[in-house]
Design a protein around this motif. Sequence first.
Motif, PDB file in Angstrom:
ATOM      1  N   ARG A  52       0.479   4.677   6.298  1.00 44.97           N
ATOM      2  CA  ARG A  52      -0.660   4.486   5.386  1.00 44.97           C
ATOM      3  C   ARG A  52      -1.877   5.247   5.875  1.00 44.97           C
ATOM      4  O   ARG A  52      -2.511   5.984   5.117  1.00 44.97           O
ATOM      5  N   GLU A  53      -2.220   5.052   7.137  1.00 41.36           N
ATOM      6  CA  GLU A  53      -3.421   5.693   7.683  1.00 41.36           C
ATOM      7  C   GLU A  53      -3.286   7.207   7.739  1.00 41.36           C
ATOM      8  O   GLU A  53      -4.276   7.923   7.630  1.00 41.36           O
ATOM      9  N   GLY A  54      -2.065   7.697   7.893  1.00 44.43           N
ATOM     10  CA  GLY A  54      -1.828   9.135   7.891  1.00 44.43           C
ATOM     11  C   GLY A  54      -1.782   9.722   6.497  1.00 44.43           C
ATOM     12  O   GLY A  54      -1.695  10.942   6.326  1.00 44.43           O
ATOM     13  N   GLY A  55      -1.822   8.855   5.483  1.00 45.87           N
ATOM     14  CA  GLY A  55      -1.814   9.309   4.100  1.00 45.87           C
ATOM     15  C   GLY A  55      -0.432   9.559   3.535  1.00 45.87           C
ATOM     16  O   GLY A  55      -0.297  10.034   2.408  1.00 45.87           O
ATOM     17  N   PHE A  56       0.620   9.241   4.281  1.00 52.09           N
ATOM     18  CA  PHE A  56       1.984   9.497   3.820  1.00 52.09           C
ATOM     19  C   PHE A  56       2.512   8.412   2.897  1.00 52.09           C
ATOM     20  O   PHE A  56       3.486   8.625   2.179  1.00 52.09           O
ATOM     21  N   ALA A  57       1.910   7.241   2.936  1.00 53.55           N
ATOM     22  CA  ALA A  57       2.362   6.129   2.097  1.00 53.55           C
ATOM     23  C   ALA A  57       1.153   5.413   1.527  1.00 53.55           C
ATOM     24  O   ALA A  57       0.091   5.361   2.140  1.00 53.55           O
ATOM     25  N   SER A  58       1.356   4.879   0.344  1.00 53.55           N
ATOM     26  CA  SER A  58       0.331   4.039  -0.270  1.00 53.55           C
ATOM     27  C   SER A  58       0.920   2.645  -0.429  1.00 53.55           C
ATOM     28  O   SER A  58       2.136   2.468  -0.439  1.00 53.55           O
ATOM     29  N   VAL A  59       0.043   1.672  -0.538  1.00 57.98           N
ATOM     30  CA  VAL A  59       0.480   0.283  -0.696  1.00 57.98           C
ATOM     31  C   VAL A  59      -0.329  -0.354  -1.798  1.00 57.98           C
ATOM     32  O   VAL A  59      -1.505  -0.040  -1.982  1.00 57.98           O
ATOM     33  N   ARG A  60       0.340  -1.226  -2.540  1.00 59.63           N
ATOM     34  CA  ARG A  60      -0.367  -2.002  -3.556  1.00 59.63           C
ATOM     35  C   ARG A  60       0.154  -3.428  -3.506  1.00 59.63           C
ATOM     36  O   ARG A  60       1.311  -3.672  -3.144  1.00 59.63           O
ATOM     37  N   ALA A  61      -0.745  -4.332  -3.818  1.00 62.09           N
ATOM     38  CA  ALA A  61      -0.380  -5.750  -3.811  1.00 62.09           C
ATOM     39  C   ALA A  61       0.157  -6.133  -5.183  1.00 62.09           C
ATOM     40  O   ALA A  61      -0.360  -5.708  -6.219  1.00 62.09           O
ATOM     41  N   GLU A  62       1.214  -6.920  -5.150  1.00 61.48           N
ATOM     42  CA  GLU A  62       1.760  -7.508  -6.373  1.00 61.48           C
ATOM     43  C   GLU A  62       2.018  -8.976  -6.053  1.00 61.48           C
ATOM     44  O   GLU A  62       3.065  -9.322  -5.499  1.00 61.48           O
ATOM     45  N   GLY A  63       1.033  -9.785  -6.326  1.00 61.84           N
ATOM     46  CA  GLY A  63       1.103 -11.178  -5.890  1.00 61.84           C
ATOM     47  C   GLY A  63       1.066 -11.225  -4.373  1.00 61.84           C
ATOM     48  O   GLY A  63       0.201 -10.621  -3.744  1.00 61.84           O
ATOM     49  N   ALA A  64       2.044 -11.901  -3.781  1.00 60.70           N
ATOM     50  CA  ALA A  64       2.116 -11.992  -2.323  1.00 60.70           C
ATOM     51  C   ALA A  64       2.860 -10.813  -1.711  1.00 60.70           C
ATOM     52  O   ALA A  64       2.869 -10.639  -0.492  1.00 60.70           O
ATOM     53  N   ARG A  65       3.474  -9.996  -2.546  1.00 60.94           N
ATOM     54  CA  ARG A  65       4.254  -8.855  -2.050  1.00 60.94           C
ATOM     55  C   ARG A  65       3.370  -7.626  -1.853  1.00 60.94           C
ATOM     56  O   ARG A  65       2.382  -7.433  -2.547  1.00 60.94           O
ATOM     57  N   ARG A  66       3.774  -6.782  -0.912  1.00 61.41           N
ATOM     58  CA  ARG A  66       3.138  -5.486  -0.696  1.00 61.41           C
ATOM     59  C   ARG A  66       4.181  -4.430  -1.012  1.00 61.41           C
ATOM     60  O   ARG A  66       5.271  -4.422  -0.426  1.00 61.41           O
ATOM     61  N   LEU A  67       3.856  -3.562  -1.968  1.00 61.38           N
ATOM     62  CA  LEU A  67       4.789  -2.520  -2.391  1.00 61.38           C
ATOM     63  C   LEU A  67       4.310  -1.172  -1.879  1.00 61.38           C
ATOM     64  O   LEU A  67       3.156  -0.785  -2.090  1.00 61.38           O
ATOM     65  N   TYR A  68       5.214  -0.464  -1.220  1.00 63.51           N
ATOM     66  CA  TYR A  68       4.902   0.825  -0.614  1.00 63.51           C
ATOM     67  C   TYR A  68       5.529   1.960  -1.427  1.00 63.51           C
ATOM     68  O   TYR A  68       6.595   1.802  -2.013  1.00 63.51           O
ATOM     69  N   ALA A  69       4.855   3.090  -1.424  1.00 63.73           N
ATOM     70  CA  ALA A  69       5.343   4.288  -2.107  1.00 63.73           C
ATOM     71  C   ALA A  69       4.940   5.508  -1.290  1.00 63.73           C
ATOM     72  O   ALA A  69       3.983   5.464  -0.511  1.00 63.73           O
ATOM     73  N   VAL A  70       5.673   6.589  -1.477  1.00 67.76           N
ATOM     74  CA  VAL A  70       5.340   7.852  -0.813  1.00 67.76           C
ATOM     75  C   VAL A  70       4.081   8.422  -1.438  1.00 67.76           C
ATOM     76  O   VAL A  70       3.910   8.395  -2.656  1.00 67.76           O
ATOM     77  N   ASP A  71       3.209   8.952  -0.621  1.00 66.78           N
ATOM     78  CA  ASP A  71       2.069   9.737  -1.081  1.00 66.78           C
ATOM     79  C   ASP A  71       2.386  11.171  -0.680  1.00 66.78           C
ATOM     80  O   ASP A  71       2.470  11.483   0.507  1.00 66.78           O
ATOM     81  N   ALA A  72       2.609  12.028  -1.645  1.00 66.17           N
ATOM     82  CA  ALA A  72       3.117  13.371  -1.380  1.00 66.17           C
ATOM     83  C   ALA A  72       2.087  14.354  -0.828  1.00 66.17           C
ATOM     84  O   ALA A  72       2.464  15.428  -0.354  1.00 66.17           O
ATOM     85  N   GLY A  73       0.818  14.010  -0.839  1.00 60.51           N
ATOM     86  CA  GLY A  73      -0.219  14.944  -0.387  1.00 60.51           C
ATOM     87  C   GLY A  73       0.047  15.538   0.986  1.00 60.51           C
ATOM     88  O   GLY A  73       0.124  16.763   1.135  1.00 60.51           O
ATOM     89  N   PRO A  74       0.204  14.724   2.016  1.00 55.04           N
ATOM     90  CA  PRO A  74       0.457  15.277   3.346  1.00 55.04           C
ATOM     91  C   PRO A  74       1.782  16.035   3.432  1.00 55.04           C
ATOM     92  O   PRO A  74       1.899  16.986   4.192  1.00 55.04           O
ATOM     93  N   LEU A  75       2.762  15.637   2.634  1.00 53.29           N
ATOM     94  CA  LEU A  75       4.042  16.346   2.645  1.00 53.29           C
ATOM     95  C   LEU A  75       3.883  17.745   2.062  1.00 53.29           C
ATOM     96  O   LEU A  75       4.530  18.694   2.524  1.00 53.29           O
ATOM     97  N   ARG A  76       2.995  17.881   1.076  1.00 54.20           N
ATOM     98  CA  ARG A  76       2.719  19.225   0.530  1.00 54.20           C
ATOM     99  C   ARG A  76       2.051  20.098   1.587  1.00 54.20           C
ATOM    100  O   ARG A  76       2.326  21.299   1.677  1.00 54.20           O
ATOM    101  N   GLU A  77       1.191  19.489   2.391  1.00 50.64           N
ATOM    102  CA  GLU A  77       0.548  20.246   3.468  1.00 50.64           C
ATOM    103  C   GLU A  77       1.579  20.707   4.500  1.00 50.64           C
ATOM    104  O   GLU A  77       1.530  21.842   4.976  1.00 50.64           O
ATOM    105  N   VAL A  78       2.521  19.851   4.833  1.00 46.88           N
ATOM    106  CA  VAL A  78       3.597  20.213   5.773  1.00 46.88           C
ATOM    107  C   VAL A  78       4.438  21.329   5.165  1.00 46.88           C
ATOM    108  O   VAL A  78       4.773  22.311   5.834  1.00 46.88           O
ATOM    109  N   ASP A  79       4.754  21.208   3.893  1.00 49.02           N
ATOM    110  CA  ASP A  79       5.543  22.226   3.204  1.00 49.02           C
ATOM    111  C   ASP A  79       4.819  23.571   3.213  1.00 49.02           C
ATOM    112  O   ASP A  79       5.439  24.615   3.454  1.00 49.02           O
TER     113      ASP A  79
END
Length: 116
Positions: A52-79
Amino acid sequence: MHAFDVLGDPVRRRILELLAEGEQSSGSLTETIRAEFGISQPAVSQHLRVLREGGFASVRAEGARRLYAVDAGPLREVDAWLEQFRGFWSQRLDALGTELARGKRARRVRDSQRET
């Protein structure tokens, strides 16, 4: 933290592979990572925090759950950084593709000769 510091850890790379399949809950990620790497839930949480802090993943709350997803920005920089090195393997992959096509063509010719 530099992108390659984040990606240098096999646990974090595996988490990103799992997230590449789609958004996942922290519980699901923890279950898989604990089974594969034998690390504790707090250790998995730490890896998720680094992503999360590196910008590779984002998180959102859905009730008591935390859902994670890829954030492609840093991966584009690596690419983009890897682009300067693609020439080292692109030609070899092109050559491999040519050889595979030749092999398929030779098999077709051989198979058609057997049929006649």
